[in-house]
Design an enzyme around this catalytic site. Structure first.
Site, PDB file in Angstrom:
ATOM      1  N   ILE A  24       0.835  -1.207   0.000  1.00 11.78           N
ATOM      2  CA  ILE A  24       0.000   0.000   0.000  1.00 11.78           C
ATOM      3  C   ILE A  24       0.868   1.254   0.000  1.00 11.78           C
ATOM      4  CG2 ILE A  24      -1.606   1.345   1.417  1.00 11.78           C
ATOM      5  CD1 ILE A  24      -2.720  -1.294   2.507  1.00 11.78           C
ATOM      6  N   ASP A  69      14.544   1.553  10.557  1.00  8.49           N
ATOM      7  CA  ASP A  69      13.574   0.679  11.225  1.00  8.49           C
ATOM      8  C   ASP A  69      12.772   1.599  12.138  1.00  8.49           C
ATOM      9  OD1 ASP A  69      12.278  -1.045  13.070  1.00  8.49           O
ATOM     10  OD2 ASP A  69      13.792  -2.590  12.731  1.00  8.49           O
ATOM     11  N   SER A 146      -3.820   2.338   9.444  1.00 10.35           N
ATOM     12  CA  SER A 146      -4.396   1.426  10.430  1.00 10.35           C
ATOM     13  C   SER A 146      -4.922   0.201   9.685  1.00 10.35           C
ATOM     14  CB  SER A 146      -5.498   2.147  11.205  1.00 10.35           C
ATOM     15  OG  SER A 146      -6.067   1.307  12.177  1.00 10.35           O
ATOM     16  N   LYS A 164      -3.246  -1.715  16.142  1.00  5.78           N
ATOM     17  CA  LYS A 164      -3.976  -0.796  15.249  1.00  5.78           C
ATOM     18  C   LYS A 164      -4.988   0.042  16.038  1.00  5.78           C
ATOM     19  CE  LYS A 164      -2.144  -2.181  11.220  1.00  5.78           C
ATOM     20  NZ  LYS A 164      -1.208  -1.328  10.463  1.00  5.78           N
TER      21      LYS A 164
HETATM   22  C1  HXC Z   1       4.275 -16.864  16.343  1.00  8.16           C
HETATM   23  C2  HXC Z   1       5.990 -15.448  15.667  1.00  8.16           C
HETATM   24  C3  HXC Z   1       5.672 -15.704  14.293  1.00  8.16           C
HETATM   25  C4  HXC Z   1       4.576 -16.592  14.008  1.00  8.16           C
HETATM   26  C5  HXC Z   1       7.364 -14.310  14.375  1.00  8.16           C
HETATM   27  N1  HXC Z   1       7.038 -14.593  15.647  1.00  8.16           N
HETATM   28  N2  HXC Z   1       6.542 -14.972  13.529  1.00  8.16           N
HETATM   29  N3  HXC Z   1       5.313 -16.018  16.671  1.00  8.16           N
HETATM   30  N4  HXC Z   1       3.902 -17.146  15.056  1.00  8.16           N
HETATM   31  N5  HXC Z   1       4.212 -16.890  12.763  1.00  8.16           N
HETATM   32  C6  HXC Z   1       7.719 -14.133  16.847  1.00  8.16           C
HETATM   33  C7  HXC Z   1       9.137 -14.686  16.904  1.00  8.16           C
HETATM   34  O1  HXC Z   1       9.147 -16.031  17.333  1.00  8.16           O
HETATM   35  C8  HXC Z   1       9.800 -13.747  17.901  1.00  8.16           C
HETATM   36  O2  HXC Z   1       9.480 -14.092  19.220  1.00  8.16           O
HETATM   37  C9  HXC Z   1       9.119 -12.420  17.591  1.00  8.16           C
HETATM   38  O3  HXC Z   1       7.907 -12.715  16.880  1.00  8.16           O
HETATM   39  C10 HXC Z   1       9.993 -11.532  16.741  1.00  8.16           C
HETATM   40  O4  HXC Z   1      10.319 -12.232  15.539  1.00  8.16           O
HETATM   41  P1  HXC Z   1      11.543 -11.786  14.616  1.00  8.16           P
HETATM   42  O5  HXC Z   1      11.497 -12.604  13.406  1.00  8.16           O
HETATM   43  O6  HXC Z   1      12.798 -11.757  15.419  1.00  8.16           O
HETATM   44  O7  HXC Z   1      11.191 -10.257  14.344  1.00  8.16           O
HETATM   45  P2  HXC Z   1      11.488  -9.371  13.089  1.00  8.16           P
HETATM   46  O8  HXC Z   1      12.620  -9.908  12.274  1.00  8.16           O
HETATM   47  O9  HXC Z   1      11.602  -7.994  13.598  1.00  8.16           O
HETATM   48  O10 HXC Z   1      10.168  -9.529  12.176  1.00  8.16           O
HETATM   49  C11 HXC Z   1       8.974  -8.903  12.524  1.00  8.16           C
HETATM   50  C12 HXC Z   1       7.773  -9.731  12.080  1.00  8.16           C
HETATM   51  C13 HXC Z   1       7.886 -10.092  10.598  1.00  8.16           C
HETATM   52  C14 HXC Z   1       6.510  -8.945  12.355  1.00  8.16           C
HETATM   53  C15 HXC Z   1       7.766 -11.009  12.904  1.00  8.16           C
HETATM   54  O11 HXC Z   1       6.789 -10.869  10.213  1.00  8.16           O
HETATM   55  C16 HXC Z   1       8.019  -8.888   9.734  1.00  8.16           C
HETATM   56  O12 HXC Z   1       9.047  -8.229   9.716  1.00  8.16           O
HETATM   57  N6  HXC Z   1       7.069  -8.527   8.964  1.00  8.16           N
HETATM   58  C17 HXC Z   1       7.181  -7.288   8.126  1.00  8.16           C
HETATM   59  C18 HXC Z   1       6.447  -7.422   6.894  1.00  8.16           C
HETATM   60  C19 HXC Z   1       5.013  -7.666   7.120  1.00  8.16           C
HETATM   61  O13 HXC Z   1       4.586  -8.503   7.917  1.00  8.16           O
HETATM   62  N7  HXC Z   1       4.192  -6.958   6.358  1.00  8.16           N
HETATM   63  C20 HXC Z   1       2.812  -7.200   6.317  1.00  8.16           C
HETATM   64  C21 HXC Z   1       2.111  -6.260   7.169  1.00  8.16           C
HETATM   65  S1  HXC Z   1       0.413  -6.527   6.844  1.00  8.16           S
HETATM   66  P3  HXC Z   1      10.497 -14.960  20.166  1.00  8.16           P
HETATM   67  O14 HXC Z   1       9.826 -15.066  21.502  1.00  8.16           O
HETATM   68  O15 HXC Z   1      10.633 -16.280  19.463  1.00  8.16           O
HETATM   69  O16 HXC Z   1      11.792 -14.180  20.209  1.00  8.16           O
HETATM   70  C22 HXC Z   1      -0.439  -5.700   7.922  1.00  8.16           C
HETATM   71  C23 HXC Z   1      -1.867  -5.559   7.504  1.00  8.16           C
HETATM   72  C24 HXC Z   1      -2.793  -6.068   8.490  1.00  8.16           C
HETATM   73  O17 HXC Z   1       0.008  -5.256   8.883  1.00  8.16           O
HETATM   74  C25 HXC Z   1      -4.200  -6.070   7.928  1.00  8.16           C
HETATM   75  C26 HXC Z   1      -4.399  -7.029   6.808  1.00  8.16           C
HETATM   76  C27 HXC Z   1      -5.833  -7.096   6.334  1.00  8.16           C
END
Ligand code: HXC
Length: 275
Positions: A24, A69, A146, A164
């Site tokens: 987006i 970040d 959001s 959110k």
């Molecule tokens: C359970 C999880 C998990 C999963 C990660 N974690 N994935 N727990 N189930 N599937 C946990 C990890 O085990 C860890 O906890 C903690 O989250 C941090 O994970 P990291 O990988 O170290 O963090 P990081 O590298 O900073 O990554 C952040 C993230 C990742 C959120 C986990 O998915 C990310 O970077 N996403 C960015 C891109 C993204 O998601 N974009 C889409 C946004 S969509 P522990 O305890 O093990 O240390 C959106 C729209 C919503 O927001 C509305 C849609 C309709």
């Protein structure tokens, strides 16, 4: 491009967009650039941000690709300062950086919950807090991204719903505090948007319940990226100059209905992945 597009609408204006390398936020960046804005694309991955900025420059626009970040206040502030040093006062900030994964509360650690709140909510605060010094006052807009999650509880998304919801209240508070400075504070609350990283993660191809979920959307479909960009363009146009402190849903009416099917779709996609 929709019928509200006016070439040159954002000439001489500068936009700073977090999470701008994809989805987006990238689409908003491209639309703003096409309307003549100078655009700073900010992402965690410097190469991706620079790639997208280079694409805009190749098309004749002005763009910077910057790495930050949003969890790191000093990094966000440095990116804002760089943008301000390059182009002067910033007219538009889009706080769009977000993180997400699908897991029930009992399937995530405290750190997992905190990570999403840190990126989404604290990241939005960091961006707003650091941006204020660099904004054109009066005449600028701060827009947070959001989601319907803020008002619609969704199974498998407690961390996103909480983050959110916080973003929407933050924006409404900022509107009161910054209204006198001439900074409008708004949020866009999308439902499902076709072709985004979010939907690829939440509803991977083959997940059976996407169709079922879409059947609960009054408009019967996902939004397009163009529709999101159109709204973001409208909100920074003169036509929206008295819209302040508002959270604008763009969800085909989804949040007027129950969230059960949406949560089912998300959990179904986790099951599909595990199978
Ligand atoms: C359970 C999880 C998990 C999963 C990660 N974690 N994935 N727990 N189930 N599937 C946990 C990890 O085990 C860890 O906890 C903690 O989250 C941090 O994970 P990291 O990988 O170290 O963090 P990081 O590298 O900073 O990554 C952040 C993230 C990742 C959120 C986990 O998915 C990310 O970077 N996403 C960015 C891109 C993204 O998601 N974009 C889409 C946004 S969509 P522990 O305890 O093990 O240390 C959106 C729209 C919503 O927001 C509305 C849609 C309709």
């Amino acid at each position: 491009m929709s019928d509200i597009f006016v070439p040159g609408l954002l000439k001489d204006r500068t936009a700073f967009i977090t999470g701008g390398s994809s989805g987006i936020n990238l689409h908003i960046a491209l639309r703003y650039a096409a309307a003549g804005a100078k655009v700073a694309i900010v992402g965690r991955d410097a190469a991706k941000a620079e790639d997208q900025a280079a694409g805009i420059r190749a098309a004749g626009g002005q763009a910077l690709g910057l790495s930050a970040d949003v969890r790191d206040y000093a990094a966000v502030e440095a990116a804002l300062r760089h943008t301000h040093d390059t182009w002067g006062e910033i007219d538009i900030v889009i706080a769009g950086a977000a993180g997400n994964f699908v897991a029930p509360a009992l399937g995530m650690s405290s750190n997992g919950f905190r990570t999403v709140v840190d990126i989404d909510l604290n990241g939005t605060f960091n961006t707003a807090r650091a941006a204020h010094a660099f904004l054109r006052k009066p005449g600028s807009s701060f827009i947070a991204i959001s989601a319907g999650h803020a008002t619609m509880p969704v199974a498998g998304q407690s961390q996103v719903c909480a983050a959110k919801a916080g973003i929407e209240m933050l924006v409404r508070c900022l509107c009161i505090e910054w209204g006198g400075d001439g900074v409008r504070c708004l949020a866009i609350a999308p439902g499902p948007v076709d072709g985004t990283e979010g939907m690829r993660r939440l509803a991977p191809e083959g997940a059976r319940s996407l169709e079922r979920m879409l059947a609960t959307v009054p408009s019967g479909r996902q939004a397009s990226l163009d529709e999101l960009a159109d709204l973001a363009l409208f909100l920074v146009s003169g036509a929206a100059s008295y819209i302040n402190g508002a959270v604008i849903p763009i969800d085909g009416g989804l949040t007027n209905l129950g969230s059960h099917a949406f949560g089912e779709m998300l959990l179904d996609s986790v099951r599909a992945r595990a199978a």
